[in-house]
Design a protein around this motif. Structure first.
Motif, PDB file in Angstrom:
ATOM      1  N   UNK A 114     113.402 -36.651  58.917  1.00  0.00           N
ATOM      2  CA  UNK A 114     112.304 -36.276  58.036  1.00  0.00           C
ATOM      3  C   UNK A 114     110.974 -36.280  58.793  1.00  0.00           C
ATOM      4  N   UNK A 115     110.746 -37.316  59.588  1.00  0.00           N
ATOM      5  CA  UNK A 115     109.514 -37.390  60.368  1.00  0.00           C
ATOM      6  C   UNK A 115     109.403 -36.274  61.388  1.00  0.00           C
ATOM      7  N   UNK A 116     110.509 -35.954  62.054  1.00  0.00           N
ATOM      8  CA  UNK A 116     110.490 -34.868  63.038  1.00  0.00           C
ATOM      9  C   UNK A 116     110.160 -33.538  62.365  1.00  0.00           C
ATOM     10  N   UNK A 117     110.759 -33.295  61.202  1.00  0.00           N
ATOM     11  CA  UNK A 117     110.474 -32.050  60.487  1.00  0.00           C
ATOM     12  C   UNK A 117     109.026 -31.989  60.021  1.00  0.00           C
ATOM     13  N   UNK A 118     108.497 -33.112  59.539  1.00  0.00           N
ATOM     14  CA  UNK A 118     107.106 -33.140  59.092  1.00  0.00           C
ATOM     15  C   UNK A 118     106.164 -32.799  60.240  1.00  0.00           C
ATOM     16  N   UNK A 119     106.446 -33.327  61.416  1.00  0.00           N
ATOM     17  CA  UNK A 119     105.593 -33.031  62.567  1.00  0.00           C
ATOM     18  C   UNK A 119     105.771 -31.589  63.043  1.00  0.00           C
ATOM     19  N   UNK A 120     107.003 -31.152  63.154  1.00  0.00           N
ATOM     20  CA  UNK A 120     107.256 -29.811  63.690  1.00  0.00           C
ATOM     21  C   UNK A 120     106.686 -28.710  62.801  1.00  0.00           C
TER      22      UNK A 120
END
Length: 151
Positions: free
Chosen positions: A100-106
């Protein structure tokens, strides 16, 4: 009957604690790094971190959610580092939060129409998040295989 059952002992529980500890510390440390390069009206570079987003009118909510996500992830990593993990639930939750965090950043959630370029901190945090996803999934698979072999 498996070899472990024949000898009346089980294989030791897979331990990944030495990887979860540094991962949690790294996630906390990277929460304060500069994530995006934002240019002001004078053409000067203004670097923003998650902590800086808390002081803006457009990023307070997403900054708070992002920091909460990092703190929960670091807490779960700390738990996995000091306690033996017997269930696949913990590594799966860690992988899910990191995903979830990776998607939010990307996808630059919370930046609206602005599309600022990533700073080095964002690249490191995205890499750390994908590493946490990989670690959680590998650990969960290893635990599932271990459980099937020993039960």
């Amino acid at each position: 009957m498996t070899a472990a059952q024949e000898h009346d002992h089980a294989d030791p529980l897979p331990r990944y604690g030495s990887l979860y500890g540094p991962l949690g510390v790294l996630a906390l440390a990277l929460s304060g790094t500069n994530l995006f390069l934002v240019y002001d009206s004078d053409g000067q570079v203004d670097r923003d971190s998650l902590w800086d987003m808390l002081h803006t009118s457009w990023g307070t909510e997403i900054g708070f959610i992002s920091l909460l996500l990092i703190f929960v992830l670091a807490g779960l990593c700390a738990y996995a580092a000091v306690r033996p993990v017997r269930s696949i639930a913990l590594p799966v939750v860690i992988a899910g939060l990191a995903f979830l965090g990776a998607l939010m950043l990307m996808f630059k959630i919370g930046w609206g129409d602005r599309n600022p370029p990533f700073d080095d901190g964002a690249i490191m945090l995205i890499s750390t998040a994908w590493g946490a996803v990989l670690l959680g999934l590998v650990h969960a698979i290893h635990l599932a295989i271990w459980r099937r072999h020993n039960h």
